[in-house]
Design an enzyme around this catalytic site. Structure first.
Site, mmCIF file in Angstrom:
data_model
loop_
_atom_site.group_PDB
_atom_site.id
_atom_site.type_symbol
_atom_site.label_atom_id
_atom_site.label_comp_id
_atom_site.label_asym_id
_atom_site.label_seq_id
_atom_site.Cartn_x
_atom_site.Cartn_y
_atom_site.Cartn_z
ATOM 1 N N LYS A 1 -7.345 -1.318 7.042
ATOM 2 C CA LYS A 1 -6.500 -0.567 7.972
ATOM 3 C C LYS A 1 -7.275 0.542 8.646
ATOM 4 O O LYS A 1 -6.924 0.990 9.719
ATOM 5 C CB LYS A 1 -5.326 0.047 7.205
ATOM 6 C CG LYS A 1 -4.303 -0.990 6.846
ATOM 7 C CD LYS A 1 -3.065 -0.343 6.328
ATOM 8 C CE LYS A 1 -3.115 -0.342 4.837
ATOM 9 N NZ LYS A 1 -1.957 0.197 4.182
ATOM 10 N N LYS B 1 -14.603 -5.975 4.255
ATOM 11 C CA LYS B 1 -13.219 -6.431 4.117
ATOM 12 C C LYS B 1 -12.386 -5.935 5.296
ATOM 13 O O LYS B 1 -12.665 -4.871 5.864
ATOM 14 C CB LYS B 1 -12.622 -5.983 2.777
ATOM 15 C CG LYS B 1 -12.058 -4.591 2.758
ATOM 16 C CD LYS B 1 -11.068 -4.386 1.606
ATOM 17 C CE LYS B 1 -10.436 -3.001 1.757
ATOM 18 N NZ LYS B 1 -9.025 -2.915 1.561
ATOM 19 N N LYS C 1 -15.042 5.146 0.461
ATOM 20 C CA LYS C 1 -14.160 5.944 1.330
ATOM 21 C C LYS C 1 -14.747 7.313 1.643
ATOM 22 O O LYS C 1 -14.545 7.847 2.728
ATOM 23 C CB LYS C 1 -12.774 6.090 0.702
ATOM 24 C CG LYS C 1 -12.019 4.773 0.693
ATOM 25 C CD LYS C 1 -10.520 4.952 0.750
ATOM 26 C CE LYS C 1 -9.860 3.588 0.904
ATOM 27 N NZ LYS C 1 -8.439 3.612 1.098
HETATM 28 P P1 ATP Z 1 -7.705 0.516 3.520
HETATM 29 O O1 ATP Z 1 -8.476 -0.724 3.773
HETATM 30 O O2 ATP Z 1 -7.588 1.402 4.697
HETATM 31 O O3 ATP Z 1 -8.098 1.179 2.237
HETATM 32 P P2 ATP Z 1 -5.888 -1.210 2.451
HETATM 33 O O4 ATP Z 1 -5.301 -2.116 3.449
HETATM 34 O O5 ATP Z 1 -6.957 -1.710 1.559
HETATM 35 O O6 ATP Z 1 -6.270 0.059 3.252
HETATM 36 P P3 ATP Z 1 -3.436 -0.913 0.963
HETATM 37 O O7 ATP Z 1 -2.544 -0.877 2.117
HETATM 38 O O8 ATP Z 1 -3.052 0.021 -0.091
HETATM 39 O O9 ATP Z 1 -4.914 -0.586 1.373
HETATM 40 O O10 ATP Z 1 -3.475 -2.396 0.379
HETATM 41 C C1 ATP Z 1 -2.300 -3.056 0.023
HETATM 42 C C2 ATP Z 1 -2.643 -4.367 -0.633
HETATM 43 O O11 ATP Z 1 -3.362 -5.205 0.260
HETATM 44 C C3 ATP Z 1 -3.528 -4.221 -1.883
HETATM 45 O O12 ATP Z 1 -3.052 -5.106 -2.877
HETATM 46 C C4 ATP Z 1 -4.878 -4.643 -1.408
HETATM 47 O O13 ATP Z 1 -5.658 -5.187 -2.459
HETATM 48 C C5 ATP Z 1 -4.530 -5.711 -0.379
HETATM 49 N N1 ATP Z 1 -5.575 -5.830 0.626
HETATM 50 C C6 ATP Z 1 -6.058 -4.837 1.416
HETATM 51 N N2 ATP Z 1 -7.013 -5.302 2.233
HETATM 52 C C7 ATP Z 1 -7.149 -6.636 1.951
HETATM 53 C C8 ATP Z 1 -7.983 -7.678 2.465
HETATM 54 N N3 ATP Z 1 -8.853 -7.448 3.423
HETATM 55 N N4 ATP Z 1 -7.848 -8.920 1.945
HETATM 56 C C9 ATP Z 1 -6.945 -9.178 0.974
HETATM 57 N N5 ATP Z 1 -6.125 -8.237 0.443
HETATM 58 C C10 ATP Z 1 -6.213 -6.979 0.919
#
Ligand code: ATP
Ligand code: LTN
Length: 355
Positions: free
Chosen positions: A226, A223, A141
């Protein structure tokens, strides 16, 4: 794993967990506590849904659940204040629309309980910087700008540990990217308990094999995130036309066969999404698309995504048409969990010598 006895204060909220045979007064086996959080940054996507949210929804009757919109985590990166206010409510409404049931699960906003920040500070003072230096998410990040990244981004995993430990959590259902953070929370529990006496329950991560890491549509080596470009994710609020366009443009390869081959990350990722949404086996999906082209497969995937998201979007529209009700649900969620947070924090302050 032997569960530590719960903090003396926290024990009032929930009796110490004995081994599997623990029973409630009515003779029912005691439910384990689940805690998970999601950040109100940008818009939730199908990676969040498939990796986390849908499991939270599906397992609501199996656990004693707490779900949290982690706005204090969101401000570890710069946020527009008005957008953040909107994003917190949008995410809470979306979680409800996905099926989080406020009667079965407590849903609340992290900053509504000051105990999260307060416990995080105490734990920050007990956590060696060497442990934080090993966290890979900070490196991802902060990128090349580590010097200008906030101290909050650096200590973010300790805030996450505080979230989990305040509620004497047993199980933390998350996507693969959060495994390291849950491990850190376990290390913090062990060192705190060893130094001050049994205070926290040691949590464990629950990570599914399939779907724990949905990849970006435009770069299947990364991955789905967001913070990625619009074209890289399907947002839960994307309408069918947008879904069709994004899936049509999703990166695949120059081969033709539609098979689950991990060495072909683009098509593998799309097929995994199809598998999770359809509930079909890999063999059945491969048979269905045998002899067909990417175009046909992508059209079917886009239809499936649109059909999955349509009822969620309909419920979302209904929930957001009554903002007062959303406020009441979030206030109720905070009131439900507040006694546990207060009791754990009080026990911690006593142990550390602050009370
Ligand atoms: P960023 O990618 O911007 O850091 P994020 O989507 O990873 O945001 P969160 O919104 O806090 O962060 O994630 C919420 C949940 O979604 C967490 O349990 C995380 O592990 C899961 N998650 C996030 N991205 C993925 C993905 N690409 N595939 C599967 N699970 C995910
Ligand atoms: N760091 C997590 C969100 C999060 C969380 C938590 C998840 C904050 N606190 C406690 C589980 C338990 C993320 O970015 N996905």
């Amino acid at each position: 794993m032997s569960a530590p006895t719960r903090a003396s204060g926290a024990a009032k909220a929930r009796a110490p967990k004995a081994a599997p045979a623990a029973k409630t007064k009515t003779g029912q086996p005691k439910r384990e506590r689940v805690f998970s959080g999601i950040q109100p940054t940008n818009t939730p996507h199908i990676g969040n849904y498939l990796g986390a949210i849908r499991h939270w929804v599906a397992e609501q009757d199996l656990y004693d659940n707490i779900f949290c919109v982690v706005d204090l985590h969101a401000i570890t990166l710069p946020q527009d204040p008005n957008e953040l206010r909107v994003a917190v409510r949008r995410l809470a409404a979306l979680l409800l629309a996905c099926g989080i049931d406020p009667n079965r699960s407590a849903l609340f906003v992290q900053s509504h309980l000051h105990e999260h920040a307060e416990l995080a500070w105490i734990l920050n003072c007990m956590t060696p910087t060497g442990w934080l230096n090993r966290m890979t998410q900070f490196k991802v990040k902060a990128g090349d700008a580590q010097e200008s990244a906030s101290a909050g981004l650096y200590t973010y995993p300790v805030l996450m540990a505080a979230d989990i430990l305040l509620y004497q959590t047993d199980v933390v259902p998350v996507g693969e990217d959060q495994r390291q953070h849950v491990e850190l929370a376990r290390d913090i529990v062990n060192s705190f308990n060893a130094r001050f006496g049994e205070t926290f329950v040691e949590p464990r991560a629950r990570i599914r094999e399939v779907g724990a890491r949905i990849m970006s549509l435009d770069d299947p080596e990364k991955k789905m995130s967001k913070s990625g470009a619009e074209a890289s994710y399907i947002a839960l609020l994307d309408r069918p036309e947008v879904i069709r366009k994004k899936i049509a443009r999703a990166t695949t390869d120059s081969q033709r066969t539609i098979v689950f081959d991990e060495n072909r990350p683009g098509i593998f990722n799309l097929l995994t999404i199809y598998q999770l949404l359809s509930g079909q086996t890999r063999a059945a999906i491969e048979a269905e698309f045998e002899g067909k082209g990417y175009k046909e497969f992508k059209a079917a995937l886009a239809d499936l995504l649109a059909a999955t998201l349509e009822p969620i979007q309909r419920r979302y529209d209904a929930i957001t048409s009554d903002p007062g009700e959303l406020d009441r649900i979030l206030a109720h969620g905070a009131e439900r969990v507040r006694p546990m947070a207060e009791q754990t924090l009080r026990a911690v302050k006593e142990r550390v010598g602050l009370l």
